[in-house]
Scaffold this active site. Sequence first.
Site, PDB file in Angstrom:
ATOM      1  N   GLU A   1       0.843  -1.208   0.000  1.00  0.00           N
ATOM      2  CA  GLU A   1       0.000   0.000   0.000  1.00  0.00           C
ATOM      3  C   GLU A   1       0.877   1.257   0.000  1.00  0.00           C
ATOM      4  O   GLU A   1       0.624   2.207  -0.741  1.00  0.00           O
ATOM      5  CB  GLU A   1      -0.924  -0.009   1.213  1.00  0.00           C
ATOM      6  CG  GLU A   1      -1.741   1.265   1.394  1.00  0.00           C
ATOM      7  CD  GLU A   1      -1.848   1.698   2.839  1.00  0.00           C
ATOM      8  OE1 GLU A   1      -1.532   2.877   3.128  1.00  0.00           O
ATOM      9  OE2 GLU A   1      -2.249   0.869   3.673  1.00  0.00           O
ATOM     10  N   HIS A   2       1.925   1.261   0.819  1.00  0.00           N
ATOM     11  CA  HIS A   2       2.850   2.398   0.854  1.00  0.00           C
ATOM     12  C   HIS A   2       3.590   2.539  -0.468  1.00  0.00           C
ATOM     13  O   HIS A   2       3.744   3.640  -0.999  1.00  0.00           O
ATOM     14  CB  HIS A   2       3.873   2.215   1.984  1.00  0.00           C
ATOM     15  CG  HIS A   2       3.402   2.703   3.314  1.00  0.00           C
ATOM     16  ND1 HIS A   2       4.066   3.679   4.015  1.00  0.00           N
ATOM     17  CD2 HIS A   2       2.334   2.350   4.073  1.00  0.00           C
ATOM     18  CE1 HIS A   2       3.425   3.909   5.170  1.00  0.00           C
ATOM     19  NE2 HIS A   2       2.378   3.109   5.224  1.00  0.00           N
TER      20      HIS A   2
END
Length: 407
Positions: free
Chosen positions: A49-50
């Site tokens: 996600e990052h």
Amino acid sequence: MVTVTTCSNGVRIVSEQMQHVRSLSVGIWVNAGSRYELPEENGITHFIEHMLFKGTKTRSAKEIAEEFDRIGGEINAFTSKENTCYFAKVLDHHAELAVTILADMFFNSTFKQEDIERERQVVLEEIYMSEDAPDDDVHEKLWAVMYPNDALGRPILGTAETLATFDSAMLRHYMAKHYSPKNVVISVAGNITDSLLETIEELFGQFTASPEAVEPVLTYPAFNAGEVVKIRDTEQAHLAISFPAINVKDSYMYSFIALNNIIGGNMSSRLFQEVREERGLAYSIYSYQSCYSDVGAFTIYGSTSKQQLDQMQHTIDATLLDVVAGGVTEIELENAKEQLKGSFVLGLEGTEEHMNRNGINELVHQHHRSVDEVLALIDAISMESINDLITDLLLKEPAIAIIGPEK
């Protein structure tokens, strides 16, 4: 009205037209969460996600941020135990640009090693920040007690040990397994044009499943009643108590939410009134429900000085025993219903809320109830269903986690 279109590759597009607004929210929902990770992968869903914000083949991380700032939009993401969502909110005439950037991030992120090393440190700081906050850490310790041998008991952020092993190959392998068309829902709500829907289908209707793709497997883990105490140099003692509860698809779901509100979900709840208002034992005292596809939990949290911990815990126990012995009153149930209806309707004031609701409904339930249908279900909550839940939930042995300055 909510409309669902399924692309030829299996990606579902959920759209809700809201012509009275000038904004639009869009989210890419993926049926990939920390509970589907292998032990050595713990934290990789959140790390991916990052990394999707760290640059694509044509856009740097800075350029992604600048493009959204330039149009006055918002872009963000979150990871939960069962799903991941990448979302944006913009003015309606910038919608196609927002969708194009999200798709670029989703399909074309580069995962450069220097970016991985940099972001590894960022997430490590996030882990340390969570551990430094005992009101967060106590819940992580609680889930580790509840499900010690299952991924549900492991932290979404992962650990320093697992984080250190992540590289580009691992990230791509995990995405190949879990980011398949059938696991993806595009949810869009706001002032939608036909052109936008065509753009979404063009961008997301073409990718194919990898040979490595797998179906999410539910584990139906057994709840473990136990206790953990972590000694830390804190001013307060932090207590979390959890009982096994129903899953998110259970027919008693709305009754469960109502019961939670009565016990500790708001300022008029029994726990808030007894622990804080009547006895002044805590500033923070509340309960909440956590419901997943196969299991759930009913959790109570409170923090107080170490001298008052025993008294606070005794008051919580006495409050729960009172609910078990005498049930709830008709007035409490009616108030809970009205509170539920109010929070539900008021929570749908913006496009982001509609996007979130529709995305999770499609991903988890494959069904979309109208507002009137939900209100009717809330009105149908009965004293019988509340009493059944009290018996089912509160007579079981709980899991307990405590973080404080001394045992």
